[in-house]
Design a protein around this motif. Structure first.
Motif, mmCIF file in Angstrom:
data_model
loop_
_atom_site.group_PDB
_atom_site.id
_atom_site.type_symbol
_atom_site.label_atom_id
_atom_site.label_comp_id
_atom_site.label_asym_id
_atom_site.label_seq_id
_atom_site.Cartn_x
_atom_site.Cartn_y
_atom_site.Cartn_z
ATOM 1 N N UNK A 708 4.097 8.795 -3.466
ATOM 2 C CA UNK A 708 3.664 9.539 -2.277
ATOM 3 C C UNK A 708 2.180 9.317 -2.000
ATOM 4 N N UNK A 709 1.352 9.442 -3.014
ATOM 5 C CA UNK A 709 -0.082 9.260 -2.812
ATOM 6 C C UNK A 709 -0.416 7.829 -2.412
ATOM 7 N N UNK A 710 0.283 6.863 -3.006
ATOM 8 C CA UNK A 710 0.028 5.469 -2.663
ATOM 9 C C UNK A 710 0.455 5.167 -1.231
ATOM 10 N N UNK A 711 1.590 5.707 -0.838
ATOM 11 C CA UNK A 711 2.089 5.442 0.511
ATOM 12 C C UNK A 711 1.244 6.130 1.579
ATOM 13 N N UNK A 712 0.744 7.308 1.274
ATOM 14 C CA UNK A 712 0.095 8.109 2.313
ATOM 15 C C UNK A 712 -1.413 7.940 2.363
ATOM 16 N N UNK A 713 -2.036 7.667 1.216
ATOM 17 C CA UNK A 713 -3.496 7.669 1.174
ATOM 18 C C UNK A 713 -4.107 6.340 0.762
ATOM 19 N N UNK A 714 -3.347 5.432 0.178
ATOM 20 C CA UNK A 714 -3.923 4.167 -0.278
ATOM 21 C C UNK A 714 -3.694 3.012 0.672
ATOM 22 N N UNK A 715 -3.032 3.249 1.793
ATOM 23 C CA UNK A 715 -2.721 2.123 2.681
ATOM 24 C C UNK A 715 -3.968 1.577 3.356
ATOM 25 N N UNK A 716 -4.962 2.413 3.598
ATOM 26 C CA UNK A 716 -6.198 1.927 4.201
ATOM 27 C C UNK A 716 -7.194 1.454 3.148
ATOM 28 N N UNK A 717 -7.192 2.129 1.988
ATOM 29 C CA UNK A 717 -8.161 1.775 0.967
ATOM 30 C C UNK A 717 -7.823 0.451 0.298
#
Length: 769
Positions: A708-717
């Motif tokens: 969940x965190x990778x899909x939602x918050x790491x896509x731009x980083x």
């Protein structure tokens, strides 16, 4: 219980006056008023607006006699004086601002006057930009402007800096709490200022972070020994009130749930949990083993107990002294045969204990809410769990083979299945930039550090903790430089230390509970990651250790001195303190602050263990049943409810003998806790009671959270690690956003890059071959 919900947001009993709803410094350090004066408290303080030498324009004049424009001009000169390079002068100006925020008490004759002028001055200070100025003070060594908290995060803090930090945090706390509270006589401009301040605190305006994240950083700095002089009590109180203000309390959470269900076209909630709990009344707790043995001995000697025995169903009968309800119901006598059994018949162990009575009701901040009209019988509407739904669906599919290929028909399935299917069909949703979402995004990189720091402080402040040489020192801002030499001074210091710890426990418990509830409403995986960090940091045994004490003594602790509570101590003549008056304590028979903390910790424990079999087994392994059963001695309906919930989820693991010996507790669970479809909590034949996949459960949850965190918050980083699209048709088919200036120079670009460049067609053909 009627005033309990309003108490969840602000403890008013600390004021020593009835019906006070304004100045929110009830839990601030008693040093606050003395720090603003710069000397020891006297029976009647001498204070003037001419304290600061830079304010000669109003020297000798009273604040309450100045007009609105004159007051604004005075505050503007205070803002200018905050920019001086002399630290002592800046501290003197900060104390003058604190005096204004506290209500210019030297010019007031009653507590109500202090409250009125404090509220007036706080909104004036915010309108003039004092809060932002306190965060942007200039340093002596560095000419550029930078945040106040960068200065406070220094590794070595002097006592002078610690004193100035306490003053500044006191001003911020008074501003946040005073503006947060609503009253009926608020001016329209005050309501506008409240919404603006709420948006400001919840937005990433302070160095790209919300204000609460700066306070979280202060907590971690303190617990890592990099800033040992931080006044942690003030930081935690300010952090709690900031989250309460920006995200909302329990009533706001209920409104957010209602709006969210309306937005998703879901049916309304069947009930309001707060209203249901308000309608419940405390029950007589079960007797302990020693009381049962004593009862049997009295029965053998042929003696009658001082109080008649009660029936098993008397748990739902309200005590005739119960202040929350006027009911003439009385306990009935029990037959001698049942008394001889030693299981059902019990003597009321609270016959000589204190009965918790509510504090004087404060004036309503909102229109009074109607009491929940509940049908006769059990207080809660039954629910259905997802596992029960799966069992029902499998049974239907097995019996009706024709439904195996049908993915559309939902006839005959429970209502939660209809809601789940409808929600799944709606697809991905846009992420709203709510204060909760902004705070979670900021906390995510260092979330484990924040959780561990809060639990370290909770452990250090717990009454059952023993002092260790390597533990963090939470008493740095309460211990005097010279230790007391008289009995009176020692007693006063002991009361201050205990009160200091109680306030820290109160702030941390309320902070964690609000954080869990808001994150669960925002997204379930955000709630789960914080819960898992709490579990991994041993939050469950820590809470159980907290309750492994004489909980009645903790609830009835008297660690308050009414004559020293603000604003009573600065308005009225202070009587002489004696050892007898300190030992007697205040007039209350119990401490609302400690009761509030206990209920919060129980609710946190419920949220951590609900539907988690591995964590439920932790309750069993740490032998929580006798600890929780002792907590039932506190005759308060809300606290008893959450204790019974914790006992219910582990009854199937405790064995048949425990259930047989605690039938009165089992009866209380049945009468007061919500039940679900196919709920067999009272039996030990559930297949989920087998303990072989508990580790896999936590690992699977952790994997889902990381996805969940990778899909939602790491896509731009992590865009540089995204897979490259090598398909020519796919790349040419992508829509590319071109800048506006490209449209104006498009023909020139064609002429320069295409038409004027010679093309070697033979070379291209040869490369193709």
């Amino acid at each position: 219980v009627g005033s309990w919900h309003s108490f969840l947001f602000s403890e008013r009993s600390q004021w020593g006056i009835s019906g006070c709803t304004a100045i929110p410094g009830q839990e601030s350090d008693r040093r606050t008023s003395s720090e603003s004066q710069g000397h020891t408290k006297s029976p009647r303080l001498t204070w003037s607006l001419s304290l600061c030498p830079c304010l000669s324009a109003v020297r000798g004049r009273r604040w309450i006699e100045l007009g609105q424009e004159q007051q604004k001009a005075y505050v503007m000169r205070l803002l200018d004086a905050l920019e001086v390079t002399d630290r002592d002068k800046r501290l003197k100006v900060a104390r003058a601002i604190l005096y204004l925020a506290q209500g210019v008490f030297d010019e007031c004759d009653t507590d109500a006057d202090v409250i009125h002028w404090s509220r007036h001055n706080v909104f004036l200070l915010y309108d003039m930009g004092i809060f932002t100025a306190l965060l942007e003070l200039r340093s002596v060594k560095q000419p550029q402007s930078y945040k106040l908290f960068v200065l406070m995060h220094a590794c070595i803090l002097t006592s002078d800096l610690s004193c100035s930090t306490r003053v500044l945090l006191s001003i911020m706390y008074l501003m946040v709490e005073t503006i947060r509270l609503q009253t009926e006589d608020d001016r329209p401009e005050w309501r506008t200022a409240r919404e603006a301040f709420k948006t400001e605190l919840g937005s990433p305006l302070y160095n790209g972070e919300p204000f609460a994240l700066l306070l979280f950083t202060m907590v971690t700095k303190f617990c890592s020994m990099n800033a040992p002089h931080f006044p942690m009590k003030k930081v935690l109180l300010l952090l709690w009130k900031t989250i309460l203000f920006t995200m909302g309390g329990f009533e706001e959470l209920q409104e957010m749930k209602v709006r969210g269900r309306e937005r998703l076209s879901l049916p309304p909630l069947p009930e309001d949990s707060i209203k249901v709990v308000r309608s419940m009344r405390a029950a007589s707790p079960p007797a302990s083993a020693m009381e049962l043995i004593e009862q049997q001995q009295q029965a053998k000697r042929g003696r009658r107990s001082r109080r008649p025995l009660v029936k098993q169903d008397s748990l739902d009968t309200y005590n005739e002294r119960d202040p929350f309800k006027n009911d003439d119901a009385r306990d009935e006598e029990e037959d001698g045969e049942e008394a001889d059994s030693g299981i059902e018949g019990e003597v009321d162990p609270l016959d000589s204990d204190v009965i918790i009575q509510p504090p004087p009701p404060p004036p309503p901040l909102r229109p009074p809410t109607e009491r929940a009209s509940l049908p006769k019988g059990l207080p809660w509407a039954p629910k259905v769990s997802p596992l029960s739904c799966v069992v029902i669906v499998i049974a239907v599919l097995v019996n009706v083979l024709s439904l195996l290929l049908d993915t559309e028909t939902l006839v005959g399935l429970p209502r939660p299945i209809h809601e789940s299917v409808k929600t799944l069909k709606q697809g991905e949703e846009d992420v709203d930039e709510t204060p909760t979402e902004i705070l979670y995004l900021g906390m995510l990189p260092n979330l484990s550090q924040y959780v561990i720091a809060l639990l370290k402080l909770l452990l250090a402040a717990a009454p059952t903790s023993k002092a260790k040489t390597d533990s963090i020192n939470i008493l740095a801002d309460v211990l005097p430089e010279e230790m007391p030499i008289t009995v009176l001074q020692s007693m006063k210091l002991g009361i201050d230390v205990n009160r200091h710890k109680e306030i820290i426990v109160k702030a941390i418990s309320a902070l964690l509970l609000l954080l869990l509830k808001h994150l669960k409403l925002n997204h379930i995986y955000q709630f789960e990651i914080v819960s898992q960090h709490l579990v991994f940091a041993n939050c469950i045994p820590l809470i159980l250790k907290f309750f492994n004490q004489n909980i009645l003594s903790y609830i009835s602790a008297k660690n308050s001195i009414c004559v020293l509570d603000f604003p009573h101590c600065v308005v009225h003549e202070m009587p002489e303190l004696t050892a007898e008056s300190l030992e007697a304590g205040d007039r209350n028979q119990f401490c609302w602050r400690n009761l509030f903390s206990c209920i919060n910790l129980l609710r946190i424990l419920n949220k951590l263990t609900k539907w988690k079999h591995s964590r439920t087994m932790m309750l069993v392994v740490f032998k929580s049943a006798p600890i929780l059963k002792r907590a039932l001695k506190v005759k308060q309906a809300m606290m008893q409810l959450y204790v019974l919930k914790l006992l219910k989820i582990q009854t199937k693991y405790l064995g048949r003998q425990w259930r047989k010996s605690n039938m009165k507790t089992m009866s209380a669970i049945y009468q007061k806790v919500r039940h679900r479809l196919n709920d067999d909590w009272a039996y030990g034949n559930d297949i989920d009671a087998r303990p072989w996949d508990f580790q896999a459960e936590e690992c699977a949850l952790r994997e889902s959270i990381e996805k969940f965190n990778s899909r939602r918050y790491d896509k731009n980083q992590n865009g540089e690690f995204a897979p490259v699209d090598n398909c020519l048709q796919s790349v040419l088919g992508q829509r590319v956003e071109l800048p506006e200036d490209f449209h104006y120079s498009y023909e020139m670009w064609l002429e320069r890059e295409v038409f004027s460049q010679p093309i070697q067609w033979e070379g291209l053909l040869q490369q193709a071959q």
